[in-house]
Motif scaffolding. Structure first.
Motif, short mmCIF file in Angstrom:
data_model
loop_
_atom_site.label_atom_id
_atom_site.label_comp_id
_atom_site.label_asym_id
_atom_site.label_seq_id
_atom_site.Cartn_x
_atom_site.Cartn_y
_atom_site.Cartn_z
N TYR A 229 12.31 2.74 6.93
CA TYR A 229 11.37 1.63 6.75
C TYR A 229 12.10 0.30 6.80
O TYR A 229 13.31 0.21 6.65
CB TYR A 229 10.62 1.78 5.42
CG TYR A 229 11.49 1.66 4.21
CD1 TYR A 229 11.66 0.45 3.56
CD2 TYR A 229 12.18 2.77 3.72
CE1 TYR A 229 12.48 0.33 2.45
CE2 TYR A 229 13.00 2.67 2.62
CZ TYR A 229 13.15 1.45 1.99
OH TYR A 229 13.97 1.34 0.90
N ASP A 230 11.31 -0.75 7.04
CA ASP A 230 11.79 -2.13 6.96
C ASP A 230 10.63 -2.97 6.43
O ASP A 230 9.63 -2.42 5.95
CB ASP A 230 12.33 -2.63 8.30
CG ASP A 230 11.32 -2.55 9.43
OD1 ASP A 230 10.09 -2.52 9.16
OD2 ASP A 230 11.74 -2.50 10.59
N LYS A 231 10.71 -4.26 6.53
CA LYS A 231 9.67 -5.14 5.98
C LYS A 231 8.37 -5.11 6.78
O LYS A 231 7.32 -5.43 6.25
CB LYS A 231 10.20 -6.57 5.89
CG LYS A 231 11.34 -6.69 4.91
CD LYS A 231 11.37 -8.05 4.28
CE LYS A 231 12.49 -8.20 3.31
NZ LYS A 231 12.38 -7.41 2.11
N TYR B 61 2.38 -1.20 7.76
CA TYR B 61 1.88 -0.98 6.39
C TYR B 61 0.35 -1.07 6.35
O TYR B 61 -0.28 -0.48 5.48
CB TYR B 61 2.51 -1.97 5.41
CG TYR B 61 3.98 -1.68 5.19
CD1 TYR B 61 4.39 -0.47 4.63
CD2 TYR B 61 4.95 -2.59 5.57
CE1 TYR B 61 5.73 -0.18 4.45
CE2 TYR B 61 6.29 -2.31 5.39
CZ TYR B 61 6.68 -1.11 4.83
OH TYR B 61 8.00 -0.82 4.65
N ASP C 237 12.66 2.25 -3.77
CA ASP C 237 12.80 0.99 -3.01
C ASP C 237 11.67 0.86 -1.99
O ASP C 237 11.14 -0.24 -1.78
CB ASP C 237 14.15 0.94 -2.31
CG ASP C 237 15.31 0.86 -3.28
OD1 ASP C 237 15.11 0.39 -4.43
OD2 ASP C 237 16.43 1.27 -2.90
N GLU D 222 8.57 -0.33 -3.70
CA GLU D 222 8.62 -1.78 -3.92
C GLU D 222 8.33 -2.54 -2.63
O GLU D 222 7.66 -3.57 -2.65
CB GLU D 222 9.99 -2.18 -4.48
CG GLU D 222 10.23 -1.73 -5.90
CD GLU D 222 9.22 -2.31 -6.89
OE1 GLU D 222 8.89 -3.51 -6.78
OE2 GLU D 222 8.75 -1.54 -7.75
N THR D 223 8.82 -2.04 -1.51
CA THR D 223 8.56 -2.69 -0.22
C THR D 223 7.07 -2.65 0.11
O THR D 223 6.51 -3.63 0.61
CB THR D 223 9.38 -1.99 0.90
OG1 THR D 223 10.76 -2.05 0.56
CG2 THR D 223 9.16 -2.66 2.23
N ASP E 8 5.36 -5.24 -2.02
CA ASP E 8 5.58 -6.60 -1.49
C ASP E 8 4.78 -6.83 -0.24
O ASP E 8 4.21 -7.92 -0.06
CB ASP E 8 7.07 -6.79 -1.19
CG ASP E 8 7.93 -6.80 -2.45
OD1 ASP E 8 7.37 -6.95 -3.56
OD2 ASP E 8 9.16 -6.64 -2.32
N SER E 9 4.71 -5.85 0.66
CA SER E 9 4.02 -6.04 1.93
C SER E 9 2.50 -6.13 1.76
O SER E 9 1.84 -6.79 2.55
CB SER E 9 4.34 -4.90 2.89
OG SER E 9 3.68 -3.71 2.51
#
Length: 163
Positions: free
Chosen positions: A98-100, A112, A150, A153-154, A157-158
């Motif tokens: 995963y990434d942002k 997302y 983690d 949490e991502t 945030d997204s």
């Protein structure tokens, strides 16, 4: 991209269990296919029971029953080893990063926004998240893989929300 990796403690515990099951299966198999057949029935009785057999006791029947038991135990422990080994292999081959902007599962890229809902019912006790989308379901287990927390949490945030 951040990739989920196998949790070291999970790996070590399962590898140890696999080694124990394989060792036990080998031991039982050795007894069933080599040691018991090569041992005279009277000696086998004495080695197991630590006493002489009663007069008229069916020593060959005893030997046959003990040999069959060792065969069954060997098969069951090798079956358990297979189950643990396949579970460990599946966790090791689990492909998730995963990434942002989103995540990749089994080579397929997701945003997302593709997540329709998240089942968090087992998150507090077991660190398990289930992502649900259009025709797909992905279960992330924090016991199997490092990085699930983690990732959670991502997601938070997204989506600018509590999931």
């Amino acid at each position: 991209m951040t990739r989920l990796v196998l949790n070291r403690e999970f790996l070590l515990r399962h590898a140890f269990s696999l080694a124990v099951f394989l060792s036990l299966g080998g031991w039982f198999g050795f007894d069933a296919f080599y040691r018991y057949p090569a041992t005279p029935a009277k000696d086998l009785y004495f080695s197991i029971e630590k006493s002489e057999a009663p007069e008229g006791y069916d020593l060959e029947g005893f030997k046959k029953q003990k040999t069959q038991t060792q065969c069954i135990l060997a098969a069951l422990t090798f079956l358990a080893a297979l189950g643990v080994g396949l579970h460990l292999l599946a966790a090791w081959r689990f492909d998730f990063s995963y990434d942002k902007e989103g995540f990749v599962y089994k080579g397929r890229r997701f945003s997302y926004t593709d997540i329709k809902s998240i089942d968090k019912s087992r998150w507090e006790k077991k660190n398990i998240l289930v992502l649900l989308g259009e025709g797909w379901r992905i279960t992330l287990d924090g016991w199997h893989h490092q990085g699930v927390r983690d990732f959670a949490e991502t997601i938070k945030d997204s989506r600018n929300a509590d999931y």
